[in-house]
Design a protein around this motif. Structure first.
Motif, mmCIF file in Angstrom:
data_model
loop_
_atom_site.group_PDB
_atom_site.id
_atom_site.type_symbol
_atom_site.label_atom_id
_atom_site.label_comp_id
_atom_site.label_asym_id
_atom_site.label_seq_id
_atom_site.Cartn_x
_atom_site.Cartn_y
_atom_site.Cartn_z
ATOM 1 N N TRP A 84 4.699 -0.298 1.321
ATOM 2 C CA TRP A 84 4.248 1.192 1.611
ATOM 3 C C TRP A 84 4.747 1.922 0.623
ATOM 4 C CZ3 TRP A 84 7.640 -1.355 4.436
ATOM 5 C CH2 TRP A 84 8.736 -0.421 4.934
ATOM 6 N N ARG A 120 1.865 5.199 3.699
ATOM 7 C CA ARG A 120 0.534 5.306 2.897
ATOM 8 C C ARG A 120 0.613 4.186 2.016
ATOM 9 N NH1 ARG A 120 3.263 8.899 -0.047
ATOM 10 N NH2 ARG A 120 2.862 8.735 -2.033
ATOM 11 N N ASP A 121 -0.489 3.923 1.523
ATOM 12 C CA ASP A 121 -0.810 2.851 0.671
ATOM 13 C C ASP A 121 -0.008 1.503 1.013
ATOM 14 O OD1 ASP A 121 -2.271 4.487 -0.929
ATOM 15 O OD2 ASP A 121 -0.305 5.148 -1.966
ATOM 16 N N GLY A 122 -0.343 1.285 2.423
ATOM 17 C CA GLY A 122 0.424 -0.059 2.907
ATOM 18 C C GLY A 122 -0.547 -1.184 2.835
ATOM 19 N N THR A 123 0.274 -2.345 2.394
ATOM 20 C CA THR A 123 -0.200 -3.512 2.239
ATOM 21 C C THR A 123 0.641 -4.604 2.860
ATOM 22 O OG1 THR A 123 1.034 -3.811 -0.009
ATOM 23 C CG2 THR A 123 -1.385 -3.009 -0.158
ATOM 24 N N ASP A 128 -5.944 -6.622 4.604
ATOM 25 C CA ASP A 128 -4.613 -6.596 4.440
ATOM 26 C C ASP A 128 -3.777 -5.259 4.189
ATOM 27 O OD1 ASP A 128 -4.572 -9.286 4.883
ATOM 28 O OD2 ASP A 128 -4.776 -9.835 2.777
ATOM 29 N N THR A 129 -4.132 -4.404 5.146
ATOM 30 C CA THR A 129 -3.720 -2.976 4.762
ATOM 31 C C THR A 129 -3.199 -2.449 6.201
ATOM 32 O OG1 THR A 129 -5.748 -1.946 5.330
ATOM 33 C CG2 THR A 129 -5.339 -2.677 2.875
ATOM 34 N N THR A 149 -1.328 1.602 7.970
ATOM 35 C CA THR A 149 -0.958 2.859 7.937
ATOM 36 C C THR A 149 0.283 2.987 9.115
ATOM 37 O OG1 THR A 149 -2.399 3.555 9.565
ATOM 38 C CG2 THR A 149 -3.242 3.790 7.222
#
Length: 100
Positions: free
Chosen positions: A57, A46-49, A30-31, A33
């Protein structure tokens, strides 16, 4: 993943309306970019969920000043709607439509 793709976006900022093309690229589980490229250059997502139809993000804006941005949006069909939290500038509306 239904949220993957490119979106023509508009953000209402204190400096006026900013346009950009946001690209969401699926990652593991579940990520995600991606990037958003527009009036102020290109920013890395970044840090995308992903949680259902909601994505979240972070981005680092460097111009006209460096500031961390916390972002969250819901994707419904081809439409994207959310908020970008920009420190002491508060929250800004983010709207988008899937690009063809």
């Amino acid at each position: 993943m239904a949220v993957a793709g490119r979106y023509d976006c508009v953000t209402k900022t204190p400096m006026g309306t900013m346009k950009g093309l946001m690209t969401v690229v699926p990652g593991d589980g579940d990520t995600f970019t991606g990037t958003i490229t527009g009036d102020l250059g290109s920013l890395e997502l970044r840090d995308g969920t992903i949680a259902g139809d909601t994505i979240a993000w972070k981005m680092t804006m460097t111009s006209p000043m460096k500031i961390e941005l916390d972002c969250k949006a819901t994707i419904t069909g081809d439409d994207l709607a959310g908020k970008i939290k920009a420190g002491f500038f508060g929250s800004m509306d983010l709207l988008g439509t899937r690009a063809g």
